[in-house]
Design a protein around this motif. Structure first.
Motif, short mmCIF file in Angstrom:
data_model
loop_
_atom_site.label_atom_id
_atom_site.label_comp_id
_atom_site.label_asym_id
_atom_site.label_seq_id
_atom_site.Cartn_x
_atom_site.Cartn_y
_atom_site.Cartn_z
N GLY A 89 0.77 -1.23 0.00
CA GLY A 89 0.00 0.00 0.00
C GLY A 89 0.81 1.29 0.00
O GLY A 89 0.26 2.37 -0.10
N ALA A 90 2.13 1.21 0.12
CA ALA A 90 2.94 2.43 0.08
C ALA A 90 3.80 2.42 -1.19
O ALA A 90 4.18 1.36 -1.68
N SER A 91 4.08 3.61 -1.71
CA SER A 91 4.86 3.72 -2.94
C SER A 91 6.33 3.96 -2.63
O SER A 91 6.67 4.74 -1.74
N TYR A 92 7.19 3.30 -3.39
CA TYR A 92 8.63 3.44 -3.19
C TYR A 92 9.30 3.70 -4.53
O TYR A 92 8.92 3.12 -5.55
N THR A 93 10.31 4.55 -4.51
CA THR A 93 11.18 4.74 -5.67
C THR A 93 12.60 4.47 -5.21
O THR A 93 13.06 5.06 -4.22
N ASP A 94 13.26 3.52 -5.88
CA ASP A 94 14.59 3.11 -5.42
C ASP A 94 15.49 2.79 -6.58
O ASP A 94 15.04 2.38 -7.65
N ASP A 114 1.09 -8.15 -8.24
CA ASP A 114 -0.17 -7.84 -8.93
C ASP A 114 -1.22 -8.92 -8.67
O ASP A 114 -1.91 -9.38 -9.60
N GLY A 115 -1.27 -9.36 -7.43
CA GLY A 115 -2.34 -10.28 -7.02
C GLY A 115 -2.05 -11.75 -7.22
O GLY A 115 -2.83 -12.60 -6.81
N GLU A 116 -0.94 -12.09 -7.86
CA GLU A 116 -0.61 -13.50 -8.09
C GLU A 116 0.57 -13.89 -7.21
O GLU A 116 1.52 -13.13 -7.07
N ALA A 117 0.52 -15.10 -6.67
CA ALA A 117 1.63 -15.56 -5.83
C ALA A 117 2.87 -15.79 -6.68
O ALA A 117 2.81 -16.44 -7.72
N VAL A 171 3.05 -4.96 -5.04
CA VAL A 171 3.52 -6.13 -4.29
C VAL A 171 2.80 -6.18 -2.95
O VAL A 171 2.69 -5.16 -2.27
N THR A 172 2.31 -7.35 -2.59
CA THR A 172 1.72 -7.53 -1.26
C THR A 172 2.51 -8.61 -0.53
O THR A 172 2.72 -9.70 -1.08
N THR A 173 2.94 -8.29 0.68
CA THR A 173 3.66 -9.27 1.49
C THR A 173 2.78 -9.69 2.65
O THR A 173 1.69 -9.15 2.85
N ILE A 174 3.28 -10.60 3.43
CA ILE A 174 2.56 -11.06 4.64
C ILE A 174 2.23 -9.87 5.54
O ILE A 174 1.24 -9.91 6.27
N MET A 222 0.73 -16.83 1.95
CA MET A 222 0.57 -16.10 0.69
C MET A 222 0.22 -17.05 -0.46
O MET A 222 -0.62 -16.74 -1.31
N ALA A 223 0.87 -18.23 -0.47
CA ALA A 223 0.56 -19.21 -1.51
C ALA A 223 -0.87 -19.74 -1.35
O ALA A 223 -1.59 -19.94 -2.34
N SER A 224 -1.28 -19.92 -0.11
CA SER A 224 -2.62 -20.48 0.15
C SER A 224 -3.72 -19.50 -0.23
O SER A 224 -4.78 -19.91 -0.73
#
Lengths: 829, 168
Positions: B10-15, B53-56, B72-75, B108-110
């Motif tokens: 939910g947060a944006s990063y530029t790196d 993007d929603g896929e594991a 990206v979504t993490t645990i 995340m896989a489940s």
């Protein structure tokens, strides 16, 4: 203090026995965990270890120049740089007075003795920079012939692992029941026997394969050193590191934060822990080392690794008369913490649950050019259980008896407990018949036997077999005096303390360091019952030598039995102290007070009561407490058990074997375990499941394979087959309960039971399916290739892969020597 | 060095990242998202699984630069407003974890599995998570957890699953 007023009402009737959901989970399911590798300290440097690519060699030259000049490299060290200060990895278990220990440098100086041995260390600003520079370290080796096969290694004139030693044998350990006075003369028993069955079984090398790779962070601060390590044994590690490195023990703090599994694999003083400390001390900077998975598989200690020669003597009616065991046990290149003790511990378990009148055990600990072996879930007991449960089946075949009938005829009956075995152990309690009956029912035994018969008659290409394992094990390590008599270097006690906080909350400090077992939950249940406080009011602290100063940590299914008992004993002391304060506050005699549900009541005087959590506040304020007493109700206790505990059970596996492809499939697995009184059935069931998975994996999937040059060919999870969910069956589990008399909880250990029991049940099942086709043994793991070869070419399936295939090791690992013939390998296949 | 823009939890990063940097190393070392862990070097264990993007995906098989412009979504980002995701809750309820090291990836896989298959059978769960290794649990309680969460995620009663601790 309103916070304590409703304590008794909030506390449930009894916590012990409840399937409490775990307190530990909140941080683990949300990713808010403190794994060692998560640690970041200001100025922290990263280590990468350069490892030997050869199994056995003299180091002829070391050139660190290129690595030292690489970008972002702070330092590069070879073994020579630490030769004077590294000492030896300690071995705490000299099983015989004349055991030969060549010493175990943490980093090789002049010679290397296994692939993966540390030869240089790169220190860099980032992990990536350190890894990059590993490639730039240039070391020349004068290669020597590797010693890989146990049976070859003990022959006269064999190549030597350590050329300064006279042989590859570290020790010769003997237990003879006749000499010990616990049994009759073994040779005589065999001379008089009507039937003798002899077998050679192979315990392949296994890799503990904990999911969290090992990781160490060391922070030197002045004279003090703090180490975070992914270890099972922070307390043991502290003592040992102080001895090895000379950092005074009181200047050394070890923290095991969240630890991602161990299974014995993190019961160690690791070379990398020593090296991280030495480098941090040398540079005066914090350092971190985290292994890659391939490093872990190659350089963390392995388990098992035995060739077992076992003979059983009996009469024609099936009464066992004697047992004789000779082992070759693979030490690997060096002796680590308890390397020599693992097979010696197993010595006492070979007789299993049977009433052998005579027993003799001999074991040679043998050096090879492989990574050292050490504890892996069960540590000596799975090996022993496998051998006895396999040969009971072989004896049954020889006598043309039902394997269960043979077992029944010889096992200890319920009314015979406590029973002193031929190995001198006093089995505490149990009922083998009850567990077996329950397991048969759980399996649906009669139907499956009928189906087996049907498939056999119809010549079905898929045959069915049923295999038993009726086992016991010794756990709850351990009575300190017994450990002393076995020459182990430490005791087996455990420590706990309880701190009653002013608000009535309770801190429990345990010396038993968990790494997935759920101590925080189970200990809270114990304390909630003992003190009558709510489960939620208890916090369990562990794993940091500054917080928990005394402990013997977690292994050998000891935590609840020994560590949990220490917690109960500490709680009893808290109650005893609180009773004095209660008597003072209530102006009553101590003898007139009842304590229940967290409150002291004056007998016969309704309403005259005070809660233990209120007493905690009272002694904190300390305005009004008894003369001659300290203003505290905190307490600590150390518990040293007088005996092991002996869980037992019956495991039954039903196995389908496809005779055309060699594929095996577990059709059903039923187990009934007696682990004494169960504190948390959820955790107990989970421990059984996990143990079953690892025991089944030994039977079907896992083997550390070395090629002819001593390279580990199963050096990643591509080749070392830790089973997935799709590779394992549903388990049908149950319990019987016979309380352990040796501790107030009545609990027996559960952590290793599933792993110890399951392996022979699975192999016996596979053999039961194909024995009518002439198969009497198949080497583990039972790969389809081996099973197919055993069915179609006879023999025991031979090496796990044929020449020319990717998995082919080349020859002569301990699991193949002396077994494979051209015929058993399938000729020109 | 390449510049990437990603949204993580939910947060944006530029790196700036090295082209060779793996997504998992970017998450752990540059963003401090240490809830996602590394368990092997060969994409076998699945401990590093995140959603791209929603896929594991196994974040050790994705370069950070491949996540440029992605979500990206993490645990650490699956619970809404501080509440647990049904899958997290089910792993807790069903005792689907012991040491917990595989758990973030397993969860995340489940979630991805149940998104694709709202009502998986036991065998379908076992097949569906075979890319994630657990050394502690023997998987049985993980299977129970996934099935319970599937029920809750798709509005079915969670009461149908067997009682834990009943030893069968």
């Amino acid at each position: 203090m309103t916070v304590t007023e409703n304590a008794a009402e909030l506390a449930p009737a009894k916590e012990v026995g409840q399937p409490r959901r775990r307190k530990e989970d909140a941080r683990l399911i949300t990713g808010r965990t403190t794994w060692t590798d998560n640690m970041v300290l200001p100025g922290m440097l990263h280590l990468a270890v350069v490892r030997s690519p050869v199994a056995h060699a003299k180091i002829t030259s070391v050139d660190l120049t290129a690595a030292q000049q690489a970008p972002n490299i702070v330092a590069v060290f070879s073994g020579r740089d630490f030769a004077e200060e590294q000492g030896s990895i300690p071995c705490a278990w000299p099983v015989t007075p004349d055991m030969v220990n060549p010493g175990h440098p943490s980093i090789a100086v002049d010679e290397v003795n296994h692939v993966g041995e540390a030869v240089a260390i790169v220190v860099a600003r980032s992990k990536a920079a350190a890894q990059d520079a590993v490639e730039l370290v240039d070391i020349d080796y004068d290669v020597l012939p590797p010693v890989l096969d146990l049976e070859t290694a003990v022959q006269d004139g064999a190549n030597l692992v350590h050329d300064q030693l006279a042989s590859n044998t570290s020790y010769h350990f003997v237990f003879d029941a006749g000499d010990a006075g616990t049994g009759a003369d073994t040779d005589q028993a065999f001379a008089d026997a009507e039937v003798v069955v002899s077998r050679r079984f192979v315990q392949q090398r296994l890799i503990p394969a904990f999911m969290e790779p090992r990781s160490v962070v060391v922070q030197p601060q002045g004279d003090n050193v703090t180490m975070w390590s992914s270890t099972q044994v922070p307390h043991v590690l502290r003592v040992m590191l102080a001895m090895v490195t000379g950092v005074p023990e009181h200047k050394l703090r070890i923290i095991a934060p969240d630890v991602g599994g161990g299974f014995g694999g993190k019961l160690q003083v690791n070379p990398e822990e020593v090296l991280s400390l030495l480098v941090a001390r040398r540079l005066g900077k914090p350092v971190k080392w985290t292994e890659t998975r391939s490093e872990s598989l190659m350089a963390a200690h392995h388990g098992r690794g035995q060739v077992q020669y076992i003979d059983v003597a009996a009469d024609r009616e099936g009464n066992v008369k004697g047992l004789r065991v000779r082992l070759l046990a693979d030490m690997g290149a060096y002796l680590r913490l308890i390397t020599p003790g693992v097979p010696a511990l197993g010595a006492f378990m070979f007789p299993g649950i049977y009433k052998f009148p005579a027993y003799r055990f001999e074991c040679d600990g043998v050096f090879t050019n492989k990574v050292p072996t050490d504890a892996y879930r069960g540590a000596g007991r799975p090996e022993a259980t496998f051998a006895i449960e396999r040969i009971m089946d072989e004896l049954a075949v020889e006598l043309d008896m039902d394997p269960l009938e043979l077992r029944r005829k010889n096992w200890i009956n319920a009314e015979e407990f406590p029973f002193t075995t031929v190995a001198g152990l006093e089995y505490d309690s149990g009922n083998y018949d009850m567990a077996t009956e329950q397991a048969l029912e759980l399996l649906g035994y009669d139907e499956l036997r009928a189906e087996q018969q049907q498939r056999r008659q119809s010549g079905d290409p898929v045959q069915l077999g049923i295999g038993f394992s009726t086992f016991t094990e010794m756990c709850g390590l351990a009575p300190s005096r017994v450990l002393g008599s076995l020459a182990y270097g430490a005791g087996g006690w455990e420590s706990a303390s309880i701190r009653m906080l002013p608000t009535g909350k309770v801190e429990v400090v345990t010396g038993s360091t968990p790494h997935g077992q759920g101590h925080e939950t189970a200990w809270s249940q114990l304390v909630a019952d003992q003190l009558g406080v709510p489960f939620e009011d208890v916090e369990v602290l562990h794993g940091d030598t500054a917080v928990s100063p005394r402990g013997m940590d977690t292994y050998g299914s000891r935590s609840l039995v020994v560590g949990g008992t220490a917690v109960v004993k500490a709680a009893e002391k808290v109650v005893a102290k609180a009773r004095k304060v209660a008597a003072h506050l209530l102006e009553a005699s101590e003898d007139d007070l009842d304590f229940s549900a967290g409150k002291f009541n004056v007998r016969g005087t309704p309403g005259a009561e005070v809660g233990i959590q209120e007493i905690a506040l009272a002694v904190f304020a300390a305005h009004n407490y008894p003369e001659g007493m300290e203003p505290s109700i905190d307490a600590e206790a150390t518990f040293d058990p007088v005996n092991f505990s002996f869980p037992h059970g019956t495991h039954i596996c039903a196995m389908e074997v496809d005779t055309e492809t060699g594929m095996v499939k577990i059709r059903k697995y039923a187990s009934v375990d007696d682990v004494g009184v169960i504190v948390n059935p959820l955790i107990v069931e989970g421990q059984i499941h996990g143990g079953l998975a690892q025991g089944i994996a030994q039977a079907l999937y896992e083997e550390a394979v070395y090629d002819a040059d001593g390279n580990l060919t199963t050096g990643s999870f591509v080749d070392y087959l830790v089973p997935s969910a799709a590779d394992l069956p549903h388990f049908d589990t149950g319990n019987t309960v016979h309380a352990a008399p040796g501790n107030p909880i009545g609990a027996k250990g559960v952590g290793e039971a599933g792993c110890i029991a399951s392996t022979p049940a699975v192999v016996n099942a596979a053999l039961d399916a194909v024995r009518h086709l002439g198969v009497s043994d198949i080497l583990m793991p039972l790969t389809p290739e081996r099973v197919w070869r055993a069915i179609h070419h006879g023999g025991d399936g031979g090496d796990r892969a044929t020449a020319g295939t990717n998995a082919y090791g080349g020859a002569q690992t301990e699991s193949t020597a002396g077994v494979s013939t051209d015929a058993s390998l399938g000729g020109e296949l | 060095m390449s510049q990437i823009n990603v949204r993580v939890d939910g947060a944006s990063y530029t790196d700036d990242v090295e082209p060779r940097t793996l997504l998992v190393h970017y998450l752990r070392e540059q963003l401090g998202k240490v809830g996602t862990v590394v368990g092997c070097d060969t994409s076998n264990c699945g401990a590093c699984t995140v959603h791209l993007d929603g896929e594991a995906v196994k974040s050790c098989t994705v370069f950070a630069v491949q996540a440029d412009g992605c979500e990206v979504t993490t645990i650490e980002g699956i619970g809404a407003d501080g509440a647990l995701h049904p899958m997290q809750k089910a792993f807790h309820e069903m005792h689907g974890l012991q040491c917990g090291f595989c758990t973030p990836g397993m969860i995340m896989a489940s979630i991805d599995l149940v998104n694709d298959n709202p009502d998986p059978t036991e065998d379908e769960v076992r097949e569906g998570i075979e890319g994630n290794l657990c050394r502690c649990t023997g998987y049985q309680n993980i299977v129970r957890a996934v099935q319970q969460a599937a029920g809750e995620m798709h509005g079915r009663s969670a009461g149908a699953t067997e009682t834990l601790g009943a030893q069968s």
